[in-house]
Scaffold this active site. Structure first.
Site, mmCIF file in Angstrom:
data_model
loop_
_atom_site.group_PDB
_atom_site.id
_atom_site.type_symbol
_atom_site.label_atom_id
_atom_site.label_comp_id
_atom_site.label_asym_id
_atom_site.label_seq_id
_atom_site.Cartn_x
_atom_site.Cartn_y
_atom_site.Cartn_z
ATOM 1 C CG ASP A 178 9.109 2.418 -7.102
ATOM 2 O OD1 ASP A 178 8.436 3.035 -6.015
ATOM 3 O OD2 ASP A 178 8.704 1.444 -7.597
ATOM 4 C CE LYS A 211 14.570 -3.598 -14.807
ATOM 5 N NZ LYS A 211 13.988 -2.980 -13.679
ATOM 6 C CD GLU A 249 4.895 -3.382 -16.261
ATOM 7 O OE1 GLU A 249 5.570 -4.394 -16.063
ATOM 8 O OE2 GLU A 249 4.917 -2.403 -17.371
ATOM 9 C CE1 TYR A 307 7.495 -6.759 -12.552
ATOM 10 C CE2 TYR A 307 9.775 -7.394 -12.357
ATOM 11 C CZ TYR A 307 8.612 -7.477 -11.888
ATOM 12 O OH TYR A 307 8.344 -7.933 -10.538
ATOM 13 C CG HIS A 313 7.844 -0.575 -15.254
ATOM 14 N ND1 HIS A 313 7.012 -0.268 -14.379
ATOM 15 C CD2 HIS A 313 8.770 -1.741 -14.896
ATOM 16 C CE1 HIS A 313 7.023 -1.259 -13.343
ATOM 17 N NE2 HIS A 313 8.068 -1.950 -13.843
ATOM 18 N NE ARG A 336 15.463 -8.398 -10.991
ATOM 19 C CZ ARG A 336 14.526 -7.672 -10.689
ATOM 20 N NH1 ARG A 336 13.388 -7.722 -9.848
ATOM 21 N NH2 ARG A 336 14.503 -6.606 -11.517
HETATM 22 N N1 LIG Z 1 12.546 1.071 -4.232
HETATM 23 C C1 LIG Z 1 12.154 -0.139 -4.915
HETATM 24 O O1 LIG Z 1 12.934 -1.007 -5.004
HETATM 25 C C2 LIG Z 1 10.960 -0.712 -4.657
HETATM 26 C C3 LIG Z 1 10.610 -2.033 -4.827
HETATM 27 C C4 LIG Z 1 9.131 -2.374 -4.549
HETATM 28 C C5 LIG Z 1 8.280 -1.426 -4.261
HETATM 29 N N2 LIG Z 1 8.575 -0.104 -4.428
HETATM 30 C C6 LIG Z 1 7.437 1.060 -4.288
HETATM 31 O O2 LIG Z 1 7.051 1.076 -2.770
HETATM 32 C C7 LIG Z 1 5.873 1.776 -2.955
HETATM 33 C C8 LIG Z 1 4.796 0.835 -2.106
HETATM 34 O O3 LIG Z 1 4.513 -0.434 -2.576
HETATM 35 P P1 LIG Z 1 3.355 -1.221 -1.943
HETATM 36 O O4 LIG Z 1 3.322 -2.462 -2.846
HETATM 37 O O5 LIG Z 1 3.523 -1.399 -0.439
HETATM 38 O O6 LIG Z 1 1.899 -0.397 -2.149
HETATM 39 P P2 LIG Z 1 0.727 -0.818 -1.498
HETATM 40 O O7 LIG Z 1 -0.355 -0.325 -2.226
HETATM 41 O O8 LIG Z 1 0.556 -2.416 -1.072
HETATM 42 O O9 LIG Z 1 0.910 -0.046 -0.120
HETATM 43 C C9 LIG Z 1 0.664 1.410 0.057
HETATM 44 C C10 LIG Z 1 0.096 2.050 0.995
HETATM 45 O O10 LIG Z 1 0.161 3.424 1.185
HETATM 46 C C11 LIG Z 1 -1.003 3.995 1.978
HETATM 47 N N3 LIG Z 1 -1.155 5.198 1.927
HETATM 48 C C12 LIG Z 1 -1.216 5.850 0.815
HETATM 49 N N4 LIG Z 1 -1.195 7.293 1.265
HETATM 50 C C13 LIG Z 1 -0.877 7.444 2.397
HETATM 51 C C14 LIG Z 1 -0.695 8.380 3.380
HETATM 52 N N5 LIG Z 1 -0.969 9.659 2.907
HETATM 53 N N6 LIG Z 1 -0.176 8.160 4.566
HETATM 54 C C15 LIG Z 1 -0.053 6.885 4.854
HETATM 55 N N7 LIG Z 1 -0.228 5.729 4.127
HETATM 56 C C16 LIG Z 1 -0.668 5.973 2.729
HETATM 57 C C17 LIG Z 1 -1.896 2.905 1.251
HETATM 58 O O11 LIG Z 1 -3.194 3.185 2.230
HETATM 59 C C18 LIG Z 1 -1.357 1.697 1.175
HETATM 60 O O12 LIG Z 1 -1.644 0.743 2.402
HETATM 61 C C19 LIG Z 1 5.412 1.787 -4.471
HETATM 62 O O13 LIG Z 1 5.629 2.931 -4.887
HETATM 63 C C20 LIG Z 1 6.116 0.778 -4.897
HETATM 64 O O14 LIG Z 1 6.468 1.125 -6.228
HETATM 65 C C21 LIG Z 1 9.762 0.252 -4.643
#
Ligand SMILES: NC(=O)c1ccc[n+]([C@@H]2O[C@H](COP(=O)([O-])OP(=O)(O)OC[C@H]3O[C@@H](n4cnc5c(N)ncnc54)[C@H](O)[C@@H]3O)[C@@H](O)[C@H]2O)c1
Length: 372
Positions: free
Chosen positions: A270, A75, A118, A94, A96, A15
Site C-alpha cells: 500500500d 472506508k 488514519e 478512514y 486517506h 466491514r
Molecule cells: N497490504 C495491507 O493490507 C496492509 C495492511 C496494514 C498495513 N500495511 C502496511 O504495512 C506497512 C508496515 O506497517 P506497520 O504498521 O508495521 O509499520 P511500522 O511503522 O509499525 O513498522 C515499520 C518498520 O519498518 C522498519 N524499517 C524501515 N526501514 C527499514 C529497512 N530499510 N530495513 C528494515 N526495516 C526497516 C521500521 O524501523 C519499523 O520498525 C505499512 O506500509 C502499512 O501501510 C498494509
C-alpha cells in the site's frame, strides 16, 4: 446524539462502522443509533442483532445521512455519500485524503467535520486506528504465505513448521514494526525458523525481549537482506518509512536469486511495496510469479477477513466514538489532542498539514479552526 451507520458501498467492502456490541454501549449512554438495513450482513451481523442492541434499522443510506449528527463508517465516503453530507455533521472514518483531490474538494464543500481514522495519534506516538489493520495483515501474511508454499498453489511444497526429522521453512520478515511483530508471532507459533530484519536497534531489542531465542534478530543492511532472502522460503515485507514510499529492499536482481517456488508477501504494497517486482493485487487474484517467485501483494489484506477486522477496528474506534457522542465534536476535540490530530476537514477548512500540502489547500490549524 444521533449516530448513523450506513452500509459500506465500496466494491467488496464488507466491514461496518459499528458492531452491535458498540451500538449497545452508545445506547446505554442515551444515544440513538440508526443502522442501514443489511449494514453488517456480509460479516454475519443481522438487522435483528442490531435491533437487539438497541439500534433503529432504517431502509436507506439517505435516511442515515439525513438524520445522523455523527456518521461512523469504515472506508472514505464515495461520491454519492459525499453528496449527502451537510454542514455541522461529523464524519468519522478512514479518509486517506492526500492522494484523493476529488474527495477533499467535496468534503470541503460539504461543510461537515471530517475526522480521519488514519491520522488520529496516540500518546505512545503510534497511529492507534491504523495499528489494528497492521496486526491483521501481519498475522495474515504468514497464513497466506503458508498457503502459497503448498505445491498445489504453485509453491515449493514445504510445510512452515516442518515435522520431527525434517527442517521447518525459513521465514524472513523485513521490518519489525506492527506488521512484523504479528508476522513473527504467527510464524514462530507455526514452528518456522524465523528471522526478522530491522534497521532500528530499539525495535530489534524489543522483539528479542518479547520472543526470546527462537527468534533471530538481524540489523538490516544490503548484505543481510541478500543473505537471508536468497535462503528464505517465505519473505514478508513489513517496512515503513512514515510518509514516504516503501524502500525497495528486495531488488529485481535479488528476486532472480531467490529459490524458485518461494513466496514474497509484500504487505507494504500500500506504500508501493518493498520489493522492486511488486505490484498491487486483489483478493480475487492475489498472486503472480516473477522469476519463479510467487508474489502476494494484496493492497487491502484486512478486507479478506472482514469480520475479524471489523471487531479489531471497533475496539480501537469505540472510545473515540463515545467521546464524540457524549461530549459533542467541539469538546471531544478540545479535550483530546490525539483525536484533534484526526481532524482533516472542518467547516470548509483543511486542518491537516500533510493533506493541505499534498493538495495545495491553505492549512488551518485544527485547534484554531474548532474555536472559530
Ligand atoms: N497490504 C495491507 O493490507 C496492509 C495492511 C496494514 C498495513 N500495511 C502496511 O504495512 C506497512 C508496515 O506497517 P506497520 O504498521 O508495521 O509499520 P511500522 O511503522 O509499525 O513498522 C515499520 C518498520 O519498518 C522498519 N524499517 C524501515 N526501514 C527499514 C529497512 N530499510 N530495513 C528494515 N526495516 C526497516 C521500521 O524501523 C519499523 O520498525 C505499512 O506500509 C502499512 O501501510 C498494509
Amino acid at each position: 446524539m444521533i449516530v448513523g451507520v450506513p452500509k459500506e458501498i465500496k466494491v467488496r467492502e464488507y466491514r461496518v462502522g459499528l458492531v452491535p456490541s458498540s451500538v449497545r454501549e452508545l445506547v446505554a449512554k442515551g444515544h440513538r443509533v440508526l443502522v442501514e438495513t443489511n449494514a453488517g450482513q456480509g460479516i454475519g451481523m443481522s438487522d435483528a442483532a442490531y435491533e437487539a442492541a438497541g439500534a433503529t434499522v432504517v431502509r436507506t443510506p439517505a435516511e442515515v445521512f439525513a438524520k445522523a449528527e455523527l456518521v461512523v463508517k469504515v472506508k472514505e465516503p464515495l461520491a454519492p455519500e459525499r453528496k449527502m453530507l451537510r454542514p455541522g455533521q461529523v464524519l468519522f472514518t478512514y479518509l486517506h485524503l492526500a492522494p484523493d483531490r476529488e474527495q477533499a474538494v467535496d468534503l470541503v464543500k460539504s461543510g461537515a467535520t471530517c475526522i480521519a481514522y488514519e491520522t488520529v495519534t496516540s500518546p505512545s506516538g503510534g497511529l492507534p486506528l491504523l495499528a489494528p489493520m497492521s496486526e491483521v495483515a501481519g498475522r495474515m501474511s504468514i497464513q497466506a504465505g503458508a498457503y502459497f508454499l503448498e505445491k498445489a498453489h504453485g509453491g515449493l511444497g514445504v510445510l512452515l513448521g516442518g515435522v520431527p526429522g525434517v527442517d521447518p521453512a525459513k521465514v524472513v520478515v523485513l521490518g519489525g514494526g506492527v506488521v512484523g511483530t504479528h508476522a513473527v508471532a504467527i510464524a514462530l507459533g507455526m514452528g518456522a525458523e524465523v528471522w526478522v530484519l530491522d534497521r532500528n536497534t530499539e525495535v530489534l531489542r524489543g522483539l528479542w525481549k518479547q520472543f526470546g531465542r527462537p527468534l533471530n534478530t538481524v540489523f538490516s543492511t544490503r548484505d543481510a537482506i541478500e543473505r537471508h532472502c536468497t535462503t528464505a522460503d517465505l519473505v514478508v515485507g513489513g517496512v515503513l518509512i512514515a510518509g514516504a514510499a516503501a524502500p525497495k529492499l528486495v531488488t529485481a536482481d535479488l528476486v532472480k536469486r531467490m529459490k524458485p517456488g518461494s513466496v514474497i508477501v509484500d504487505v507494504a504494497i500500500d506504500q508501493g511495496g518493498c520489493c522492486e517486482t511488486s505490484r498491487p493485487t486483489t483478493h480475487d487474484e492475489p498472486t503472480y510469479v516473477v522469476d519463479g517467485v510467487i508474489h502476494y501483494c494484496v493492497a487491502n489484506m484486512p478486507g479478506g477477513v472482514p469480520r475479524t477486522s471489523t471487531f479489531a477496528l471497533n475496539n480501537a474506534t469505540l472510545p473515540f466514538v463515545l467521546a464524540l457522542a457524549d461530549k459533542g465534536w467541539r469538546k471531544a476535540l478540545e479535550d483530546d489532542r490525539h483525536l484533534l490530530a484526526g481532524l482533516n476537514v472542518h467547516r470548509g477548512l483543511v486542518t491537516h498539514g500533510e493533506v493541505a500540502r499534498a493538495l495545495g489547500f491553505e492549512f488551518v490549524d485544527p485547534a484554531r479552526a474548532i474555536r472559530a
